[in-house]
Write a protein that holds these residues in place. Structure first.
Motif, PDB file in Angstrom:
ATOM      1  N   UNK A   5      49.934  40.795  26.531  1.00 53.33           N
ATOM      2  CA  UNK A   5      48.818  41.536  27.129  1.00 53.33           C
ATOM      3  C   UNK A   5      47.604  40.637  27.330  1.00 53.33           C
ATOM      4  N   UNK A   6      47.285  39.833  26.324  1.00 54.31           N
ATOM      5  CA  UNK A   6      46.146  38.923  26.464  1.00 54.31           C
ATOM      6  C   UNK A   6      46.399  37.914  27.588  1.00 54.31           C
ATOM      7  N   UNK A   7      47.627  37.410  27.667  1.00 55.89           N
ATOM      8  CA  UNK A   7      47.957  36.453  28.723  1.00 55.89           C
ATOM      9  C   UNK A   7      47.796  37.091  30.102  1.00 55.89           C
ATOM     10  N   UNK A   8      48.197  38.351  30.229  1.00 56.05           N
ATOM     11  CA  UNK A   8      48.079  39.037  31.508  1.00 56.05           C
ATOM     12  C   UNK A   8      46.618  39.248  31.892  1.00 56.05           C
ATOM     13  N   UNK A   9      45.803  39.735  30.942  1.00 56.93           N
ATOM     14  CA  UNK A   9      44.389  39.976  31.221  1.00 56.93           C
ATOM     15  C   UNK A   9      43.672  38.661  31.526  1.00 56.93           C
ATOM     16  N   UNK A  10      44.004  37.616  30.781  1.00 56.24           N
ATOM     17  CA  UNK A  10      43.377  36.306  31.034  1.00 56.24           C
ATOM     18  C   UNK A  10      43.750  35.777  32.419  1.00 56.24           C
ATOM     19  N   UNK A  73      48.783  53.414  21.436  1.00 52.25           N
ATOM     20  CA  UNK A  73      49.880  52.470  21.191  1.00 52.25           C
ATOM     21  C   UNK A  73      49.821  51.306  22.176  1.00 52.25           C
ATOM     22  N   UNK A  74      48.628  50.726  22.250  1.00 59.61           N
ATOM     23  CA  UNK A  74      48.353  49.666  23.214  1.00 59.61           C
ATOM     24  C   UNK A  74      47.222  48.813  22.653  1.00 59.61           C
ATOM     25  N   UNK A  75      47.239  47.523  22.973  1.00 63.84           N
ATOM     26  CA  UNK A  75      46.125  46.662  22.583  1.00 63.84           C
ATOM     27  C   UNK A  75      44.954  46.878  23.534  1.00 63.84           C
ATOM     28  N   UNK A  76      43.751  46.747  22.998  1.00 62.71           N
ATOM     29  CA  UNK A  76      42.514  46.914  23.761  1.00 62.71           C
ATOM     30  C   UNK A  76      41.692  45.632  23.605  1.00 62.71           C
ATOM     31  N   UNK A  77      41.168  45.126  24.719  1.00 62.87           N
ATOM     32  CA  UNK A  77      40.358  43.907  24.699  1.00 62.87           C
ATOM     33  C   UNK A  77      38.945  44.223  25.160  1.00 62.87           C
ATOM     34  N   UNK A  78      37.960  43.711  24.409  1.00 63.92           N
ATOM     35  CA  UNK A  78      36.552  43.814  24.782  1.00 63.92           C
ATOM     36  C   UNK A  78      36.008  42.403  24.990  1.00 63.92           C
ATOM     37  N   UNK A  79      35.257  42.212  26.076  1.00 64.01           N
ATOM     38  CA  UNK A  79      34.670  40.906  26.359  1.00 64.01           C
ATOM     39  C   UNK A  79      33.306  41.136  27.000  1.00 64.01           C
ATOM     40  N   UNK A  80      32.272  41.176  26.151  1.00 67.15           N
ATOM     41  CA  UNK A  80      30.940  41.537  26.632  1.00 67.15           C
ATOM     42  C   UNK A  80      30.013  40.334  26.675  1.00 67.15           C
ATOM     43  N   UNK A  81      29.331  40.141  27.800  1.00 65.57           N
ATOM     44  CA  UNK A  81      28.300  39.116  27.896  1.00 65.57           C
ATOM     45  C   UNK A  81      26.950  39.691  28.334  1.00 65.57           C
ATOM     46  N   UNK A  93      26.868  38.349  22.795  1.00 73.24           N
ATOM     47  CA  UNK A  93      28.226  38.355  23.340  1.00 73.24           C
ATOM     48  C   UNK A  93      29.202  38.850  22.283  1.00 73.24           C
ATOM     49  N   UNK A  94      30.257  39.513  22.727  1.00 72.95           N
ATOM     50  CA  UNK A  94      31.251  40.040  21.801  1.00 72.95           C
ATOM     51  C   UNK A  94      32.638  39.916  22.433  1.00 72.95           C
ATOM     52  N   UNK A  95      33.548  39.246  21.741  1.00 74.50           N
ATOM     53  CA  UNK A  95      34.940  39.116  22.178  1.00 74.50           C
ATOM     54  C   UNK A  95      35.822  39.704  21.075  1.00 74.50           C
ATOM     55  N   UNK A  96      36.609  40.702  21.403  1.00 76.68           N
ATOM     56  CA  UNK A  96      37.398  41.358  20.360  1.00 76.68           C
ATOM     57  C   UNK A  96      38.667  41.958  20.959  1.00 76.68           C
ATOM     58  N   UNK A  97      39.724  41.881  20.178  1.00 79.44           N
ATOM     59  CA  UNK A  97      40.970  42.549  20.524  1.00 79.44           C
ATOM     60  C   UNK A  97      41.359  43.444  19.363  1.00 79.44           C
ATOM     61  N   UNK A  98      41.844  44.645  19.652  1.00 75.37           N
ATOM     62  CA  UNK A  98      42.247  45.548  18.587  1.00 75.37           C
ATOM     63  C   UNK A  98      43.404  46.410  19.064  1.00 75.37           C
ATOM     64  N   UNK A  99      44.009  47.095  18.092  1.00 73.61           N
ATOM     65  CA  UNK A  99      45.134  47.963  18.368  1.00 73.61           C
ATOM     66  C   UNK A  99      44.655  49.409  18.407  1.00 73.61           C
TER      67      UNK A  99
END
Length: 271
Positions: A5-10, A73-81, A93-99
């Motif tokens: 999931x991270x690879x796809x979003x990136x 039942x999915x990972x969630x990514x936050x990337x705030x600037x 800034x906040x970078x976070x991944x969670x379930x």
């Protein structure tokens, strides 16, 4: 899988394809249409989930509707600037991944995987109180662009070639795809405390100031179809920007390359 999931979003942010973007603004006739085009279907799905998400932001409607906007039942990514909050105070800034597990729980998985003793449900429950303090009101969301992502090849960790743009036809299997939506967020607030010294973002002022809070959000939308066959979306990613030209965070550091590339692509599409 969090790595996939991270690879796809990136990949989506680093090499966005403007040819796979469509205008995001939904008009009334599209919302009421009983035989919508696929573009209207996508815009309606994004519009509906954003309405529910906005319910949390004035502090008066609780958090239940907003947390339901996120996938389970999915990972969630936050990337705030974004450099300012709803009081125009500094925002780091906040970078976070969670379930996000069943019912948006997942405490133990977040603790053991990311070292975060939290759940999405708990985080969401704290937001209405914070919003109420700044008297955030008169909110509008204006989705200006939607990037329909290609399908993801898990073996190669890369997007599969997409051809619908060249053929001017609907993407296949919309309900199994993701999309990034770019939205102008606008609202008003009242500064909750005096903040005239040391403001890194240059937005300091006096307690009680009337404020206009405007910024951009990117939401990751996971599509699916409900029991009636209607295309729906749930959020799985959130990124925020001051404006269309932001390149630095509140302490003057460059924002991540992937976030910057995504901002540039959406801005170019709008132009």
């Amino acid at each position: 899988d969090k790595i996939q999931f991270k690879a796809m979003i990136d990949a989506a942010r680093s090499t966005p394809d403007q040819s796979a973007m469509i205008p995001g603004r939904l008009v009334a006739s599209e919302y009421e249409d009983t035989t919508p085009t696929w573009q209207a279907e996508v815009r309606r799905a994004v519009f509906d989930v954003q309405i529910d998400f906005a319910m949390i932001l004035d502090g008066k409607h609780g958090y239940k509707a907003a947390v339901q906007c996120y996938a389970e039942n999915h990972y969630i990514i936050f990337s705030n600037q974004r450099t300012f909050d709803t009081n125009n105070g500094d925002s780091k800034s906040m970078r976070m991944m969670m379930w996000s597990g069943n019912n948006h729980g997942g405490f133990w998985k977040n603790l053991t995987t990311f070292g975060l003793p939290v759940t999405l449900n708990f985080i969401s429950s704290t937001i209405p109180g914070l919003m109420a303090k700044s008297q955030y009101h008169d909110l509008t969301y204006d989705c200006v662009a939607i990037y329909v992502l290609p399908k993801w090849d898990m073996e190669k960790q890369a997007f599969l070639p997409d051809m619908w743009m060249n053929k001017e036809e609907a993407p296949d299997d919309l309900e199994d795809r993701y999309a990034l939506s770019f939205t102008l967020c606008n609202g008003k607030s009242v500064r909750a405390k005096k903040n005239t010294k040391g403001n890194l973002n240059g937005r300091g002022g006096e307690k009680g100031d009337d404020l206009q809070i405007t910024f951009y959000e990117v939401h990751g939308n996971k599509f699916y179809r409900d029991a009636d066959g209607t295309l729906k979306a749930q959020h799985c990613f959130l990124s925020e920007y001051d404006d269309l030209d932001q390149t630095k965070d509140v302490v003057g550091l460059d924002i991540p390359k992937a976030d910057n590339q995504m901002r540039i692509a959406f801005k170019a599409f709008m132009e």
